[in-house]
Design a protein around this motif. Structure first.
Motif, PDB file in Angstrom:
ATOM      1  N   GLN A 170       0.856  -1.191   0.000  1.00 35.09           N
ATOM      2  CA  GLN A 170       0.000   0.000   0.000  1.00 35.09           C
ATOM      3  C   GLN A 170       0.890   1.239   0.000  1.00 35.09           C
ATOM      4  O   GLN A 170       1.774   1.369   0.841  1.00 35.09           O
ATOM      5  N   GLU A 172       1.377   5.606  -0.496  1.00 37.68           N
ATOM      6  CA  GLU A 172       0.803   6.951  -0.399  1.00 37.68           C
ATOM      7  C   GLU A 172       1.888   7.959  -0.737  1.00 37.68           C
ATOM      8  O   GLU A 172       3.034   7.801  -0.298  1.00 37.68           O
ATOM      9  N   THR A 189      -2.573   7.566  -4.042  1.00 35.57           N
ATOM     10  CA  THR A 189      -2.651   6.423  -3.141  1.00 35.57           C
ATOM     11  C   THR A 189      -3.085   5.201  -3.943  1.00 35.57           C
ATOM     12  O   THR A 189      -3.670   5.325  -5.022  1.00 35.57           O
ATOM     13  N   GLY A 190      -2.823   4.014  -3.394  1.00 32.16           N
ATOM     14  CA  GLY A 190      -3.236   2.794  -4.069  1.00 32.16           C
ATOM     15  C   GLY A 190      -2.452   1.591  -3.587  1.00 32.16           C
ATOM     16  O   GLY A 190      -1.720   1.650  -2.584  1.00 32.16           O
ATOM     17  N   TYR A 191      -2.585   0.496  -4.332  1.00 31.51           N
ATOM     18  CA  TYR A 191      -1.945  -0.770  -3.990  1.00 31.51           C
ATOM     19  C   TYR A 191      -1.177  -1.277  -5.213  1.00 31.51           C
ATOM     20  O   TYR A 191      -1.692  -1.234  -6.333  1.00 31.51           O
ATOM     21  N   TYR A 205       1.074   4.566 -13.309  1.00 30.37           N
ATOM     22  CA  TYR A 205      -0.210   4.687 -12.620  1.00 30.37           C
ATOM     23  C   TYR A 205      -1.192   3.589 -13.020  1.00 30.37           C
ATOM     24  O   TYR A 205      -2.071   3.229 -12.231  1.00 30.37           O
ATOM     25  N   ILE A 208      -1.421   0.517 -10.657  1.00 30.80           N
ATOM     26  CA  ILE A 208      -1.807   0.761  -9.264  1.00 30.80           C
ATOM     27  C   ILE A 208      -3.281   0.415  -9.108  1.00 30.80           C
ATOM     28  O   ILE A 208      -4.144   0.997  -9.776  1.00 30.80           O
ATOM     29  N   SER A 210      -6.893   0.330  -7.218  1.00 28.39           N
ATOM     30  CA  SER A 210      -7.632   1.304  -6.393  1.00 28.39           C
ATOM     31  C   SER A 210      -6.900   2.639  -6.351  1.00 28.39           C
ATOM     32  O   SER A 210      -6.796   3.283  -5.295  1.00 28.39           O
ATOM     33  N   ALA A 211      -6.376   3.044  -7.486  1.00 23.92           N
ATOM     34  CA  ALA A 211      -5.601   4.288  -7.550  1.00 23.92           C
ATOM     35  C   ALA A 211      -6.505   5.494  -7.302  1.00 23.92           C
ATOM     36  O   ALA A 211      -7.606   5.583  -7.851  1.00 23.92           O
ATOM     37  N   ARG A 212      -6.018   6.398  -6.494  1.00 21.97           N
ATOM     38  CA  ARG A 212      -6.686   7.674  -6.244  1.00 21.97           C
ATOM     39  C   ARG A 212      -5.666   8.771  -6.498  1.00 21.97           C
ATOM     40  O   ARG A 212      -4.713   8.928  -5.739  1.00 21.97           O
TER      41      ARG A 212
END
Length: 240
Positions: A170, A172, A189-191, A205, A208, A210-212
């Motif tokens: 995870q 950030e 953020t993401g995994y 990107y 990643i 659940s990319a935010r």
């Protein structure tokens, strides 16, 4: 009610007036920040598989600081670079058309002689031969299109803040850049999977989960671009 409205207006105005002539402040990283907490606290203990012991006859050590060591982020507190290169376009066009027409005619030329008797009492020129006649037509057409173009090229350093039980990391990352009276903020953020991280310790990107990604700002330019809060309330409340 009036006093309450005046108090709210004065409070909001005083809060905004305090920023007049002042540059927007940076966000101070504190102990509650996930990135700093991950860097300060040690990561998970290494297992035998991750230590990769080297033999005594080897000329090179297997450590991360060696010439051939793997410097990719893989534990809590490590830092990696997130590459954001978005160049996407979408175009959708739809059109529909429908047409319908109908005509009906109903006459009673003879019905046990009743129409003939009725015709005698009708005005001149009227007849039961064409008692009812209807015509109808309808036509509808629709056309719609959507066109979007997005292009964004950014690079930001992110920190591994947690390592899940299945090995997924995870991450950030945040970045703030102030130019004159405008502060630009970038948050990601993401995994990610450790195997998706390149040898240059970078990850794109699109890898990643659940990319935010947030790219915005605050300052004089952003303040001018936003409508006044009174106008925003009016746009929500007014039904027309």
């Amino acid at each position: 009610m009036r006093k309450l409205c005046l108090i709210l207006l004065c409070t909001a105005a005083c809060g905004r007036l305090g920023d007049v002539g002042q540059t927007p402040d940076f966000t101070t990283p504190g102990d509650a920040n996930n990135e700093i907490s991950a860097m300060a606290n040690p990561g998970l203990p290494e297992t035998l598989e991750r230590r990769r012991p080297h033999t005594q006859a080897s000329l090179w050590s297997g450590g991360r600081q060696s010439l051939l060591g793997d410097r990719r982020a893989d534990t809590r507190g490590d830092i990696l670079t997130v590459v954001i290169e978005i160049d996407e376009s979408a175009e959708i066009s739809n059109s529909s058309e429908r047409s319908r027409s109908g005509s009906e005619s109903l006459g009673i030329p003879s019905f046990f002689g009743i129409p003939q008797r009725v015709n005698e009492r009708l005005p001149e020129g009227a007849s039961m031969a064409d008692a009812v006649s209807t015509n109808s037509s309808s036509n509808s057409a629709g056309d719609g299109s959507v066109r979007r173009n997005e292009k964004l090229t950014l690079r930001v350093a992110a920190t591994v803040v947690n390592e899940l039980s299945n090995g997924v990391l995870q991450i950030e990352g945040s970045q703030e850049v102030r130019v004159n009276f405008e502060l630009r903020e970038l948050i990601v953020t993401g995994y990610v999977r450790p195997q998706d991280i390149s040898r240059q310790n970078e990850i794109t990107y699109d890898k990643i989960a659940s990319a935010r990604i947030s790219y915005g700002g605050r300052g004089q330019i952003t303040d001018v671009q936003q409508p006044r809060w009174g106008q925003q309330i009016a746009d929500i409340v007014l039904p027309f």
